[in-house]
Design a protein around this motif. Structure first.
Motif, PDB file in Angstrom:
ATOM      1  N   ALA A  42       0.835  -1.209   0.000  1.00  0.00           N
ATOM      2  CA  ALA A  42       0.000   0.000   0.000  1.00  0.00           C
ATOM      3  C   ALA A  42       0.867   1.255   0.000  1.00  0.00           C
ATOM      4  CB  ALA A  42      -0.929  -0.004   1.212  1.00  0.00           C
ATOM      5  N   ASN A  43       1.908   1.271   0.814  1.00  0.00           N
ATOM      6  CA  ASN A  43       2.783   2.441   0.869  1.00  0.00           C
ATOM      7  C   ASN A  43       3.532   2.654  -0.445  1.00  0.00           C
ATOM      8  OD1 ASN A  43       2.099   3.296   3.456  1.00  0.00           O
ATOM      9  ND2 ASN A  43       3.540   1.887   4.390  1.00  0.00           N
ATOM     10  N   TYR A  44       3.912   1.575  -1.104  1.00  0.00           N
ATOM     11  CA  TYR A  44       4.553   1.694  -2.414  1.00  0.00           C
ATOM     12  C   TYR A  44       3.587   2.312  -3.427  1.00  0.00           C
ATOM     13  CZ  TYR A  44       6.466   0.568  -6.937  1.00  0.00           C
ATOM     14  OH  TYR A  44       6.908   0.665  -8.233  1.00  0.00           O
ATOM     15  N   LEU A  45       2.346   1.810  -3.449  1.00  0.00           N
ATOM     16  CA  LEU A  45       1.357   2.330  -4.401  1.00  0.00           C
ATOM     17  C   LEU A  45       1.041   3.801  -4.130  1.00  0.00           C
ATOM     18  CD1 LEU A  45      -1.027  -0.750  -4.546  1.00  0.00           C
ATOM     19  CD2 LEU A  45       0.676  -0.065  -6.248  1.00  0.00           C
ATOM     20  N   ILE A  46       0.894   4.149  -2.867  1.00  0.00           N
ATOM     21  CA  ILE A  46       0.646   5.552  -2.500  1.00  0.00           C
ATOM     22  C   ILE A  46       1.837   6.410  -2.903  1.00  0.00           C
ATOM     23  CG2 ILE A  46       0.388   7.142  -0.542  1.00  0.00           C
ATOM     24  CD1 ILE A  46      -1.243   4.830   0.811  1.00  0.00           C
ATOM     25  N   GLY A  47       3.049   5.914  -2.660  1.00  0.00           N
ATOM     26  CA  GLY A  47       4.256   6.638  -3.038  1.00  0.00           C
ATOM     27  C   GLY A  47       4.390   6.822  -4.539  1.00  0.00           C
ATOM     28  N   SER A  48       3.752   5.955  -5.298  1.00  0.00           N
ATOM     29  CA  SER A  48       3.757   6.051  -6.762  1.00  0.00           C
ATOM     30  C   SER A  48       2.648   6.965  -7.276  1.00  0.00           C
ATOM     31  CB  SER A  48       3.603   4.657  -7.373  1.00  0.00           C
ATOM     32  OG  SER A  48       4.711   3.857  -7.038  1.00  0.00           O
ATOM     33  N   GLY A  49       1.889   7.549  -6.355  1.00  0.00           N
ATOM     34  CA  GLY A  49       0.847   8.497  -6.742  1.00  0.00           C
ATOM     35  C   GLY A  49      -0.526   7.882  -6.951  1.00  0.00           C
ATOM     36  N   LEU A  50      -0.690   6.599  -6.629  1.00  0.00           N
ATOM     37  CA  LEU A  50      -1.990   5.951  -6.791  1.00  0.00           C
ATOM     38  C   LEU A  50      -2.840   6.133  -5.546  1.00  0.00           C
ATOM     39  CD1 LEU A  50      -0.748   2.673  -8.453  1.00  0.00           C
ATOM     40  CD2 LEU A  50      -1.900   4.572  -9.571  1.00  0.00           C
ATOM     41  N   GLY A  51      -4.144   6.246  -5.725  1.00  0.00           N
ATOM     42  CA  GLY A  51      -5.041   6.384  -4.584  1.00  0.00           C
ATOM     43  C   GLY A  51      -6.300   7.131  -4.961  1.00  0.00           C
ATOM     44  N   VAL A  52      -6.902   7.742  -3.985  1.00  0.00           N
ATOM     45  CA  VAL A  52      -8.124   8.518  -4.205  1.00  0.00           C
ATOM     46  C   VAL A  52      -7.737   9.866  -4.788  1.00  0.00           C
ATOM     47  CG1 VAL A  52     -10.099   9.612  -3.085  1.00  0.00           C
ATOM     48  CG2 VAL A  52      -9.338   7.362  -2.331  1.00  0.00           C
ATOM     49  N   SER A  64     -16.069   6.977 -10.392  1.00  0.00           N
ATOM     50  CA  SER A  64     -15.046   6.519  -9.463  1.00  0.00           C
ATOM     51  C   SER A  64     -13.956   7.575  -9.399  1.00  0.00           C
ATOM     52  CB  SER A  64     -14.447   5.192  -9.931  1.00  0.00           C
ATOM     53  OG  SER A  64     -13.345   4.845  -9.118  1.00  0.00           O
ATOM     54  N   GLY A  65     -13.627   8.006  -8.219  1.00  0.00           N
ATOM     55  CA  GLY A  65     -12.608   9.036  -8.057  1.00  0.00           C
ATOM     56  C   GLY A  65     -11.268   8.476  -7.631  1.00  0.00           C
ATOM     57  N   GLN A  66     -11.101   7.167  -7.792  1.00  0.00           N
ATOM     58  CA  GLN A  66      -9.840   6.560  -7.381  1.00  0.00           C
ATOM     59  C   GLN A  66      -9.157   5.899  -8.564  1.00  0.00           C
ATOM     60  OE1 GLN A  66     -10.794   3.594  -4.462  1.00  0.00           O
ATOM     61  NE2 GLN A  66     -12.651   3.044  -5.527  1.00  0.00           N
ATOM     62  N   ASP A  67      -7.867   5.731  -8.442  1.00  0.00           N
ATOM     63  CA  ASP A  67      -7.118   5.028  -9.474  1.00  0.00           C
ATOM     64  C   ASP A  67      -7.491   3.556  -9.429  1.00  0.00           C
ATOM     65  OD1 ASP A  67      -5.526   7.215 -10.448  1.00  0.00           O
ATOM     66  OD2 ASP A  67      -4.483   7.137  -8.523  1.00  0.00           O
ATOM     67  N   HIS A  68      -7.500   2.935 -10.597  1.00  0.00           N
ATOM     68  CA  HIS A  68      -7.822   1.512 -10.692  1.00  0.00           C
ATOM     69  C   HIS A  68      -6.549   0.757 -11.016  1.00  0.00           C
ATOM     70  CE1 HIS A  68     -12.277   2.001 -10.744  1.00  0.00           C
ATOM     71  NE2 HIS A  68     -11.844   3.242 -10.877  1.00  0.00           N
ATOM     72  N   LEU A  69      -6.396  -0.389 -10.400  1.00  0.00           N
ATOM     73  CA  LEU A  69      -5.166  -1.153 -10.508  1.00  0.00           C
ATOM     74  C   LEU A  69      -5.500  -2.620 -10.700  1.00  0.00           C
ATOM     75  CD1 LEU A  69      -2.020  -1.245 -10.004  1.00  0.00           C
ATOM     76  CD2 LEU A  69      -2.616  -1.696  -7.632  1.00  0.00           C
ATOM     77  N   ALA A  70      -4.805  -3.257 -11.611  1.00  0.00           N
ATOM     78  CA  ALA A  70      -4.939  -4.703 -11.794  1.00  0.00           C
ATOM     79  C   ALA A  70      -3.607  -5.342 -11.412  1.00  0.00           C
ATOM     80  CB  ALA A  70      -5.287  -5.038 -13.248  1.00  0.00           C
ATOM     81  N   VAL A  71      -3.661  -6.505 -10.825  1.00  0.00           N
ATOM     82  CA  VAL A  71      -2.458  -7.217 -10.426  1.00  0.00           C
ATOM     83  C   VAL A  71      -2.474  -8.590 -11.076  1.00  0.00           C
ATOM     84  CG1 VAL A  71      -1.105  -8.057  -8.471  1.00  0.00           C
ATOM     85  CG2 VAL A  71      -2.467  -5.996  -8.215  1.00  0.00           C
ATOM     86  N   TYR A  72      -1.433  -8.904 -11.832  1.00  0.00           N
ATOM     87  CA  TYR A  72      -1.305 -10.195 -12.490  1.00  0.00           C
ATOM     88  C   TYR A  72      -0.391 -11.049 -11.625  1.00  0.00           C
ATOM     89  CZ  TYR A  72      -0.131 -13.700 -15.972  1.00  0.00           C
ATOM     90  OH  TYR A  72       0.054 -14.870 -16.637  1.00  0.00           O
ATOM     91  N   LEU A  73      -0.934 -12.112 -11.057  1.00  0.00           N
ATOM     92  CA  LEU A  73      -0.181 -12.943 -10.117  1.00  0.00           C
ATOM     93  C   LEU A  73      -0.103 -14.386 -10.574  1.00  0.00           C
ATOM     94  CD1 LEU A  73      -1.898 -11.662  -6.850  1.00  0.00           C
ATOM     95  CD2 LEU A  73       0.321 -10.975  -7.741  1.00  0.00           C
ATOM     96  N   HIS A  74       0.968 -15.028 -10.214  1.00  0.00           N
ATOM     97  CA  HIS A  74       1.084 -16.466 -10.405  1.00  0.00           C
ATOM     98  C   HIS A  74       0.335 -17.148  -9.275  1.00  0.00           C
ATOM     99  CE1 HIS A  74       4.039 -16.190 -13.606  1.00  0.00           C
ATOM    100  NE2 HIS A  74       4.614 -15.231 -12.906  1.00  0.00           N
ATOM    101  N   ASN A  75      -0.012 -18.402  -9.460  1.00  0.00           N
ATOM    102  CA  ASN A  75      -0.714 -19.168  -8.425  1.00  0.00           C
ATOM    103  C   ASN A  75       0.153 -19.270  -7.173  1.00  0.00           C
ATOM    104  OD1 ASN A  75      -3.201 -20.247  -8.142  1.00  0.00           O
ATOM    105  ND2 ASN A  75      -2.718 -22.202  -9.082  1.00  0.00           N
TER     106      ASN A  75
END
Length: 78
Positions: A42-52, A64-75
């Protein structure tokens, strides 16, 4: 009364920090472990300017007034 997923997670973690939160095969993570990792992310994403960007009260119901983020993960649990 509304709660975010983060608020619920923090409340549970506060009451049982050393209890198992995630178990996958031979890997075990306590609530403390998972909370520490999610806070770092969360702190990394906020530091990158993502959020409300615009508060809900200033938006129409469909906006929606927030940034949208998708995460591609391995199993896996990590």
């Amino acid at each position: 009364m509304e709660f975010s997923v983060a608020e619920v997670h923090e409340a549970i973690a506060a009451t049982r920090p050393d209890a198992e939160c995630l178990v996958f095969r031979d890997r075990r993570f306590s609530w403390r472990d998972v909370t520490e990792r999610t806070r770092r992310l969360a702190n990394y994403l906020i530091g990158s300017g993502l959020g409300v960007q615009v508060e809900r009260s200033a938006l129409a119901g469909h906006e929606s007034g927030q940034d949208h983020l998708a995460v591609y993960l391995h199993n896996g649990n990590e």
